[in-house]
Enzyme design. Structure first.
Site, PDB file in Angstrom:
ATOM      1  N   CYS A  88       0.807  -1.339  -0.213  1.00 51.55           N
ATOM      2  CA  CYS A  88      -0.011  -0.039   0.068  1.00 51.55           C
ATOM      3  C   CYS A  88       0.932   1.238   0.120  1.00 51.55           C
ATOM      4  O   CYS A  88       1.401   1.508   1.017  1.00 51.55           O
ATOM      5  CB  CYS A  88      -0.854   0.012   1.298  1.00 51.55           C
ATOM      6  N   CYS A 120      -0.598   4.305   2.231  1.00 53.29           N
ATOM      7  CA  CYS A 120      -0.286   4.057   3.644  1.00 53.29           C
ATOM      8  C   CYS A 120       1.364   4.169   4.050  1.00 53.29           C
ATOM      9  O   CYS A 120       1.486   4.829   5.060  1.00 53.29           O
ATOM     10  CB  CYS A 120      -0.538   2.473   3.729  1.00 53.29           C
ATOM     11  N   ASP A 121       2.074   3.565   3.260  1.00 55.37           N
ATOM     12  CA  ASP A 121       3.755   3.649   3.533  1.00 55.37           C
ATOM     13  C   ASP A 121       4.451   4.433   2.869  1.00 55.37           C
ATOM     14  O   ASP A 121       5.586   4.588   3.385  1.00 55.37           O
ATOM     15  CB  ASP A 121       3.875   2.029   3.698  1.00 55.37           C
TER      16      ASP A 121
HETATM   17  P1  FAD Z   1     -10.318  -6.212   6.017  1.00 57.19           P
HETATM   18  O1  FAD Z   1      -9.222  -5.404   6.988  1.00 57.19           O
HETATM   19  O2  FAD Z   1      -9.614  -6.954   4.918  1.00 57.19           O
HETATM   20  O3  FAD Z   1     -11.188  -7.111   7.076  1.00 57.19           O
HETATM   21  C1  FAD Z   1     -11.877  -8.128   6.539  1.00 57.19           C
HETATM   22  C2  FAD Z   1     -11.916  -9.169   7.701  1.00 57.19           C
HETATM   23  O4  FAD Z   1     -12.968 -10.107   7.225  1.00 57.19           O
HETATM   24  C3  FAD Z   1     -10.722  -9.941   7.955  1.00 57.19           C
HETATM   25  O5  FAD Z   1     -10.480  -9.652   9.386  1.00 57.19           O
HETATM   26  C4  FAD Z   1     -11.022 -11.369   7.731  1.00 57.19           C
HETATM   27  O6  FAD Z   1     -10.360 -12.249   8.534  1.00 57.19           O
HETATM   28  C5  FAD Z   1     -12.363 -11.532   7.687  1.00 57.19           C
HETATM   29  N1  FAD Z   1     -13.187 -12.633   6.688  1.00 57.19           N
HETATM   30  C6  FAD Z   1     -12.642 -12.542   5.314  1.00 57.19           C
HETATM   31  N2  FAD Z   1     -13.670 -13.373   4.894  1.00 57.19           N
HETATM   32  C7  FAD Z   1     -14.199 -14.211   5.816  1.00 57.19           C
HETATM   33  C8  FAD Z   1     -15.231 -15.019   5.885  1.00 57.19           C
HETATM   34  N3  FAD Z   1     -15.605 -15.859   4.923  1.00 57.19           N
HETATM   35  N4  FAD Z   1     -15.902 -15.292   7.266  1.00 57.19           N
HETATM   36  C9  FAD Z   1     -15.695 -14.704   8.493  1.00 57.19           C
HETATM   37  N5  FAD Z   1     -14.588 -13.659   8.242  1.00 57.19           N
HETATM   38  C10 FAD Z   1     -14.170 -13.359   7.102  1.00 57.19           C
HETATM   39  N6  FAD Z   1      -4.845   1.639   5.319  1.00 57.19           N
HETATM   40  C11 FAD Z   1      -4.753   2.879   5.957  1.00 57.19           C
HETATM   41  O7  FAD Z   1      -5.806   3.509   5.725  1.00 57.19           O
HETATM   42  N7  FAD Z   1      -3.604   3.235   6.200  1.00 57.19           N
HETATM   43  C12 FAD Z   1      -2.365   2.437   6.476  1.00 57.19           C
HETATM   44  O8  FAD Z   1      -1.426   2.795   6.791  1.00 57.19           O
HETATM   45  C13 FAD Z   1      -2.607   1.158   5.783  1.00 57.19           C
HETATM   46  N8  FAD Z   1      -1.368   0.271   5.662  1.00 57.19           N
HETATM   47  C14 FAD Z   1      -1.686  -1.322   5.303  1.00 57.19           C
HETATM   48  C15 FAD Z   1      -0.613  -1.846   5.563  1.00 57.19           C
HETATM   49  C16 FAD Z   1      -0.882  -3.150   5.088  1.00 57.19           C
HETATM   50  C17 FAD Z   1       0.400  -3.953   5.237  1.00 57.19           C
HETATM   51  C18 FAD Z   1      -1.883  -3.543   4.570  1.00 57.19           C
HETATM   52  C19 FAD Z   1      -1.938  -5.113   4.064  1.00 57.19           C
HETATM   53  C20 FAD Z   1      -3.027  -2.710   4.353  1.00 57.19           C
HETATM   54  C21 FAD Z   1      -2.915  -1.442   5.008  1.00 57.19           C
HETATM   55  N9  FAD Z   1      -3.836  -0.580   4.644  1.00 57.19           N
HETATM   56  C22 FAD Z   1      -3.931   0.965   5.168  1.00 57.19           C
HETATM   57  C23 FAD Z   1      -5.480  -0.722   4.038  1.00 57.19           C
HETATM   58  C24 FAD Z   1      -6.348  -1.267   5.144  1.00 57.19           C
HETATM   59  O9  FAD Z   1      -5.901  -2.269   6.049  1.00 57.19           O
HETATM   60  C25 FAD Z   1      -7.673  -1.933   4.503  1.00 57.19           C
HETATM   61  O10 FAD Z   1      -8.028  -0.936   3.668  1.00 57.19           O
HETATM   62  C26 FAD Z   1      -8.756  -2.016   5.603  1.00 57.19           C
HETATM   63  O11 FAD Z   1      -8.229  -2.868   6.437  1.00 57.19           O
HETATM   64  C27 FAD Z   1      -9.906  -2.550   4.656  1.00 57.19           C
HETATM   65  O12 FAD Z   1     -10.969  -2.717   6.032  1.00 57.19           O
HETATM   66  P2  FAD Z   1     -12.020  -3.876   5.602  1.00 57.19           P
HETATM   67  O13 FAD Z   1     -12.547  -3.885   6.889  1.00 57.19           O
HETATM   68  O14 FAD Z   1     -12.541  -3.634   4.441  1.00 57.19           O
HETATM   69  O15 FAD Z   1     -11.284  -5.068   5.471  1.00 57.19           O
END
Ligand code: FAD
Ligand code: NAP
Length: 316
Positions: free
Chosen positions: A134, A137-138
């Protein structure tokens, strides 16, 4: 029957749970297959979430979110959801991996997306410690430093252009000599004096110490290159976690676009009444914590309205 089922416990799912329960829904369950927090817990430093004065780790950022949401009655089931089906009375059935099923009047899908891995040695070890997926992010951590980008698609090239505004130099590593990215983007990359192309090349290994990444070993035309960079951005494609919407016949429960992202309107509604999507899994997502949280709140506010409006479900 549950009022609302939330699938996924990242920033979108946790915020949806907070708003749904604080907004008055009684039976709300968040299904999260692992620990709540989502993919941000992989990040060692987050500094772009509003209200954070100093950088924090992803773990620290997410620490209080489940506690806050559960204070208003959100229940967490540590279960993986296999599939969501719609019944003829308009309710939803959730098939869980454990073999159990659960019914709900409404569902918010918050399953996120997963950056694909390139598969080289050290990739997992240095993820979040020099290896990133990302740039928004970084990228800032590498201000006036040299970084490398891996990939040849639209994401890799657009992010290389973004990083070139921050870093002193960007090495763009691609395994072929032609790109998948749009020709206009390729032109912009080629004309950017801060971007150096390393083509027909693959990353073999990432190395470093307990502080983080120190460099990468690249193989190009049978020769090894040792590139000393503190940051490597891997953009080799994204996997949208849309499996829960796949029906037995292979179709999707609601509309998804050509990249598998769930199509929603500005209220996070899919084209199926009572089914919402929020966060990285939805179309045109900005893929940021703050945006996922905002989506979760929007989806929950509209799910409350939907559930109040339908009242008791009529039998089929
Ligand atoms: P996610 O965070 O992906 O959460 C989805 C959840 O659903 C997971 O916990 C997963 O286990 C669960 N899940 C999936 N399928 C199922 C299922 N079938 N049954 C039950 N549970 C399930 N964003 C920023 O704003 N700032 C940053 O500095 C930043 N740094 C990042 C660094 C890294 C290394 C990464 C990988 C991402 C970063 N991001 C950052 C992006 C940010 O993490 C994502 O945009 C955000 O987490 C998305 O949130 P979400 O809730 O949509 O999905
Ligand atoms: P992508 O188009 O699938 O490109 C992935 C790139 O990574 C390809 O260049 C691929 O190489 C390379 N790659 C894959 N696996 C690799 C590995 N193991 N090691 C090294 N390199 C590897 O993914 P994306 O760039 O994330 O884009 C996804 C979709 O979103 C695309 O359809 C894209 O057009 C779209 N998108 C559009 C925009 C826009 O319109 N502005 C912006 C971003 C994304 P090969 O080329 O050799 O296969």
């Amino acid at each position: 029957m549950l009022d609302l089922a939330i699938i996924g416990g990242g920033p979108a799912g946790l915020t949806a749970g907070l708003y749904a329960t604080r907004g008055g829904l009684k039976d709300v369950v968040m299904y999260e297959k692992g620990m709540p927090g989502g993919q941000i817990t992989l990040s060692s430093e987050v500094e772009n979430y509003p209200g954070i004065c100093e950088p924090v780790s992803g773990m620290e950022l997410m620490e209080c979110w489940p506690k806050q949401a559960m204070r208003f009655g959100l229940k967490h089931e540590m279960e993986e959801v296999k599939r969501v089906r719609r019944e003829c009375d308009g309710s939803f059935t959730l098939e869980l991996l454990s073999g159990k099923t659960e019914s709900a009047k409404g569902v918010i899908v918050c399953t996120g997306s997963t950056p694909k891995r390139a598969g080289f040695e050290g990739e997992e070890e240095f993820l979040g410690r020099g290896i990133s997926t990302c740039a928004t992010c970084d990228g800032f951590f590498y201000k006036d430093k040299e970084v490398a980008v891996l990939g040849g698609g639209d994401t890799a090239l657009e992010e290389a252009l973004y990083l070139a505004k921050i870093a002193s130099k960007v090495y763009l590593i691609h395994r072929r000599d032609t790109f998948r990215a749009a020709p206009s983007t390729v032109e912009r990359v080629k004309n950017n004096p801060k971007i150096e192309l390393i083509l027909n090349a693959t990353v073999k290994k990432a190395y470093g110490n307990e502080m983080g990444l120190e460099g990468i070993i690249i193989e190009q035309n049978g020769k090894e290159i040792d590139l000393k960079v503190p940051g490597l951005f891997v953009f080799v494609g994204m996997k949208v976690n849309n499996e829960v919407l796949k029906q037995e016949d292979g179709s999707f429960l609601c509309e998804v676009n050509e990249w598998g992202e769930v199509v929603v309107d500005l209220r996070m509604r899919t084209n199926v009444p009572g089914l919402f999507a929020a966060g990285d899994v939805r179309s045109d997502a900005s893929k940021q914590v703050v945006c996922a949280a905002g989506d979760g709140a929007t989806a929950a506010i509209n799910a409350i309205e939907y559930i109040e409006k339908i009242g008791e479900l009529k039998p089929c």
